[in-house]
Structures are given as structure tokens and as C-alpha cells.
Design a protein around this motif. Sequence first.
Motif, PDB file in Angstrom:
ATOM      1  N   LEU A  32       0.811  -1.223   0.000  1.00  4.12           N
ATOM      2  CA  LEU A  32       0.000   0.000   0.000  1.00  4.12           C
ATOM      3  C   LEU A  32       0.846   1.276   0.000  1.00  4.12           C
ATOM      4  CD1 LEU A  32      -2.786  -1.313   2.358  1.00  4.12           C
ATOM      5  CD2 LEU A  32      -3.112  -0.611  -0.016  1.00  4.12           C
ATOM      6  N   GLY A  33       1.855   1.282  -0.862  1.00  2.91           N
ATOM      7  CA  GLY A  33       2.598   2.501  -1.118  1.00  2.91           C
ATOM      8  C   GLY A  33       3.807   2.758  -0.265  1.00  2.91           C
ATOM      9  N   ARG A  34       4.055   1.952   0.734  1.00  7.40           N
ATOM     10  CA  ARG A  34       5.119   2.290   1.690  1.00  7.40           C
ATOM     11  C   ARG A  34       6.500   2.325   1.055  1.00  7.40           C
ATOM     12  NH1 ARG A  34       6.133   4.017   6.258  1.00  7.40           N
ATOM     13  NH2 ARG A  34       3.915   4.271   6.658  1.00  7.40           N
ATOM     14  N   THR A  35       6.728   1.545   0.008  1.00  7.68           N
ATOM     15  CA  THR A  35       8.052   1.535  -0.624  1.00  7.68           C
ATOM     16  C   THR A  35       8.105   2.396  -1.880  1.00  7.68           C
ATOM     17  OG1 THR A  35       7.562  -0.412  -1.970  1.00  7.68           O
ATOM     18  CG2 THR A  35       8.476  -0.784   0.240  1.00  7.68           C
TER      19      THR A  35
ATOM     20  N   ALA B 198      14.664   7.959  -0.893  1.00 11.24           N
ATOM     21  CA  ALA B 198      16.086   7.843  -1.222  1.00 11.24           C
ATOM     22  C   ALA B 198      16.885   8.960  -0.556  1.00 11.24           C
ATOM     23  CB  ALA B 198      16.269   7.877  -2.736  1.00 11.24           C
ATOM     24  N   GLN B 199      16.342  10.171  -0.560  1.00 11.91           N
ATOM     25  CA  GLN B 199      17.011  11.277   0.119  1.00 11.91           C
ATOM     26  C   GLN B 199      17.083  11.045   1.621  1.00 11.91           C
ATOM     27  OE1 GLN B 199      14.831  14.799  -0.947  1.00 11.91           O
ATOM     28  NE2 GLN B 199      15.273  14.605  -3.132  1.00 11.91           N
ATOM     29  N   LEU B 200      16.005  10.504   2.170  1.00  7.87           N
ATOM     30  CA  LEU B 200      15.969  10.241   3.607  1.00  7.87           C
ATOM     31  C   LEU B 200      17.034   9.224   3.996  1.00  7.87           C
ATOM     32  CD1 LEU B 200      14.532  10.728   6.313  1.00  7.87           C
ATOM     33  CD2 LEU B 200      12.879   8.957   5.673  1.00  7.87           C
ATOM     34  N   ARG B 201      17.231   8.206   3.167  1.00  8.58           N
ATOM     35  CA  ARG B 201      18.296   7.236   3.429  1.00  8.58           C
ATOM     36  C   ARG B 201      19.641   7.933   3.533  1.00  8.58           C
ATOM     37  NH1 ARG B 201      18.283   1.359   0.717  1.00  8.58           N
ATOM     38  NH2 ARG B 201      20.338   1.556   1.660  1.00  8.58           N
ATOM     39  N   GLU B 202      19.918   8.842   2.605  1.00 12.37           N
ATOM     40  CA  GLU B 202      21.199   9.557   2.618  1.00 12.37           C
ATOM     41  C   GLU B 202      21.331  10.420   3.865  1.00 12.37           C
ATOM     42  OE1 GLU B 202      21.351  11.739  -0.989  1.00 12.37           O
ATOM     43  OE2 GLU B 202      21.466   9.957  -2.280  1.00 12.37           O
ATOM     44  N   GLN B 203      20.256  11.095   4.250  1.00  6.77           N
ATOM     45  CA  GLN B 203      20.301  11.942   5.441  1.00  6.77           C
ATOM     46  C   GLN B 203      20.551  11.103   6.698  1.00  6.77           C
ATOM     47  OE1 GLN B 203      16.385  13.847   4.422  1.00  6.77           O
ATOM     48  NE2 GLN B 203      17.397  15.695   5.187  1.00  6.77           N
ATOM     49  N   LEU B 204      19.874   9.976   6.802  1.00  2.00           N
ATOM     50  CA  LEU B 204      20.040   9.121   7.973  1.00  2.00           C
ATOM     51  C   LEU B 204      21.451   8.547   8.035  1.00  2.00           C
ATOM     52  CD1 LEU B 204      16.615   7.255   7.823  1.00  2.00           C
ATOM     53  CD2 LEU B 204      17.332   8.837   9.621  1.00  2.00           C
TER      54      LEU B 204
ATOM     55  N   ARG C 290      18.934   0.647   5.845  1.00  2.00           N
ATOM     56  CA  ARG C 290      18.344  -0.359   4.966  1.00  2.00           C
ATOM     57  C   ARG C 290      16.900   0.018   4.615  1.00  2.00           C
ATOM     58  NH1 ARG C 290      20.739  -3.442   9.109  1.00  2.00           N
ATOM     59  NH2 ARG C 290      18.723  -3.615  10.146  1.00  2.00           N
ATOM     60  N   GLY C 291      16.422  -0.499   3.487  1.00  2.00           N
ATOM     61  CA  GLY C 291      15.021  -0.359   3.143  1.00  2.00           C
ATOM     62  C   GLY C 291      14.773   0.451   1.899  1.00  2.00           C
ATOM     63  N   ARG C 292      13.491   0.690   1.627  1.00  2.00           N
ATOM     64  CA  ARG C 292      13.047   1.454   0.461  1.00  2.00           C
ATOM     65  C   ARG C 292      11.966   2.435   0.880  1.00  2.00           C
ATOM     66  NH1 ARG C 292      13.444  -0.312  -5.028  1.00  2.00           N
ATOM     67  NH2 ARG C 292      14.564  -2.285  -5.284  1.00  2.00           N
ATOM     68  N   GLY C 293      11.875   3.520   0.128  1.00  2.00           N
ATOM     69  CA  GLY C 293      10.787   4.455   0.343  1.00  2.00           C
ATOM     70  C   GLY C 293      10.734   4.934   1.776  1.00  2.00           C
TER      71      GLY C 293
END
Length: 389
Positions: free
Chosen positions: A221-224, A305-311, A321-324
Motif C-alpha cells: 500500500l505505497g510504503r516503498t 532515497a534522500q531520507l536514506r542519505e540523510q540518515l 536499509r530499506g526502500r521508500g
Amino acid sequence: MTKFVRAFDDSGLVPAYARQPVEFVRGLGSALWDVDGIEYLDLQTGLAVNSVGHCHPRVVEAIRHQAAQLIHVGNLFHTGPGPLLARRLAESSLGGRVHFANSGTEANEAAIKMARKAKQGGDVISVHRGFHGRTYGSLSATPQEAKQAPFAPLVPGFFAVAPTAEALTAAIDERTAAVILEPIQGESGVYELDADVLRAAREACDRVGAALIFDEVQVGLGRTGTLWAYEHSGVVPDLMTVAKALGGGLPIGAVITNERFAAGFEAGDHGSTFAGGPVPCAAGLAVLDVVSDPTMLTRVRDRGAQLREQLAELPGVVEVRGRGFMLAVELDPSRAEPATALVGRALSEERLVLNATGPTTLRILPALTITDAELDEGIARLARLLDPK
């Protein structure tokens, strides 16, 4: 927290949950307010349930409208919202039919029963780190010793292997009724299964006539950033289970089938008093309206993807790890403070709602509707918590 609520928790409820010392009384979007009027930023969303945010106006209006007309009559009669929701779920995914449940674990139970009925018995294969629920069939497919051991003996015929293409190919044979997999394993710490693992499971199931079940209870339901997580790999299951976000906060689960399993149950094979009721199904229709928006899905992919980089740039973070908007932050194991303690400090010091899935793992599950400003604020609060100064 009011003294009454704390006293009732301590004396009136079975202590099955490790609750945080806060009583929430209101929510809107990505904000929560406690009983004292203090505002919090929610990056946990009720474990991915409030994916369209708290009290989304379209969901609230759908619930209010349906509740004023008809709340419940049971599955011995026809009502409108259930068939409409079933059609939309099937048409957006596997093209078969839908069986409603009340939760993710119940949906998984139903899917397992469908698969075993079709094969007239047989084994169920899952993989290590998987989590499929806490009722007996789903628990038997959840190879985590801490969760299984207190409730043994479990249901026979369940086997777990390593989450690799080689292990699955070797394990699936003529005795196999089903393979159940999470495309991204959420509860164990957001581990994405490689596309070659999913393809190997698909090919082996086809070879022996077993059902491939994807558990998208948390990841769908859209999470990724796609409506369904299986779309990332292109591997299509026979049965897919969904729940959590589907009701916008109300309890509902579903099994979505392909054409092969569209007649998976006959009358009397399986049932539920409350499943598919008009109010949660009306909410589900409103949720689908929101999460099916292509613009929103694109934003979840890009901003995720931006959030992954910030974290990844935060102090003490060794992996993301993860998507979306389904991410895990792995902390340096040399940190003296466990992730569970950090979650407590986040709540009390920064008014930030997070979740820990292990001693060194934080899970980040923001609402799909969260604003860029709110995400940036969440990062800033987490950075202050992680700063060793």
C-alpha cells in the motif's frame, strides 16, 4: 499520562505490551498530542498503520458516513463497501478475488489454509528473519525462537531456511504446499530480499505446483514507493496478504488471490464474524484513493532515497536499509545506549516517536503524507539524540 490510565494499565490489562509512559489523545497528519497538550512528531505511524497520517480527512469522512448508515450485519448478507474494496484490490494487483480478515496474522492464516487446501496438505516454507504473525499458523511460519518457544508445540509441517536462492530451491519439493515471504522483512529490522531470491522461489513453486505467498502486511500500500512491494522485483505471487495501512487505523486484513486461487475457499471452509465489515471497508476505499496517487508514490520513492542519505550521515549510524518510507537505521554496536533506550529518550527529550526492532536497530516508518519540513525536523531531532556531545 493520567493516573487513571496508568492504574488501569497496571491492574486491568494483561502485561503483553511494553508501553511507553505517554497517553496520546489526538492525532492529525504526522502530529500527535498527549493528555497534557504536548505535541510529538510521529515517525512510527502505529507500526505502519497510519500510512496516510492520523485522522486523514477522507478516511474520517468515509468512516463517519458509513457508520451513520450501517456498522455491522455479518457475512451472511451483502453490503456495499466490501465487494467494491475487493474489486479494487484485485484489479490493482493479482487479478483474482479477495478474502477479508481482521488483521495481518489472520490474513496469513487464511492464505496458508488456501494453499494447503489446493495441494491437499503439504509443507509450508518460510525464511529466517521472517515474521508473519502470532496466531498458531502464522507463528509456526515465523522462525524466531523467542516468539515460538513459549507456545510450543507449534503447527507441524512448517520449515524455515536461509533467505537465499540456493536454500529455497533446495527446500521446495513435491511436498511443499506454500512458500511465504516478506519482500522486505519489517519486524526483524527491514531486510529486503534480493530479486534473485524471489525469482528462485517463484520458479521452484511453479515447478512443483506450490503457492507463492507474499506477506505485504507492512510493506504494501505505497510504503516503498510502489503500490505493492512485489512491483520492484517483477516477481508476482499467487497469494498476497495485506493489512496494517488498509483501514487507515481500523482493523482489517485481506488475502488477494490470482485466478488460480480465486475459488480457494468454498462456503464453510473459513470464516470470521467481523471481517469485511462495511465500516473498515469504507475506510479501505478511502485509503486506496490516497495511496494510489502516482504523484504520491513517486514522492515516496524520491524522498525516501534522500531520507536514506540523510540518515546515513547521522553520528553513530553504520547502515541504513530499506526502500521508500520503510527504513531501518543500524547503530554502531559499540554505543553504550541500546536502541530501546534511545527510543525512550526520543519520546521524552525530543517528542519524537520512533520504534526499535533490536538492540542496535531503529525503524523509521513515516506517514506517506509527511511534509519535507516534518522529515527535516525529524532528522534534526534524531541527530541531537545521537550526538555524543
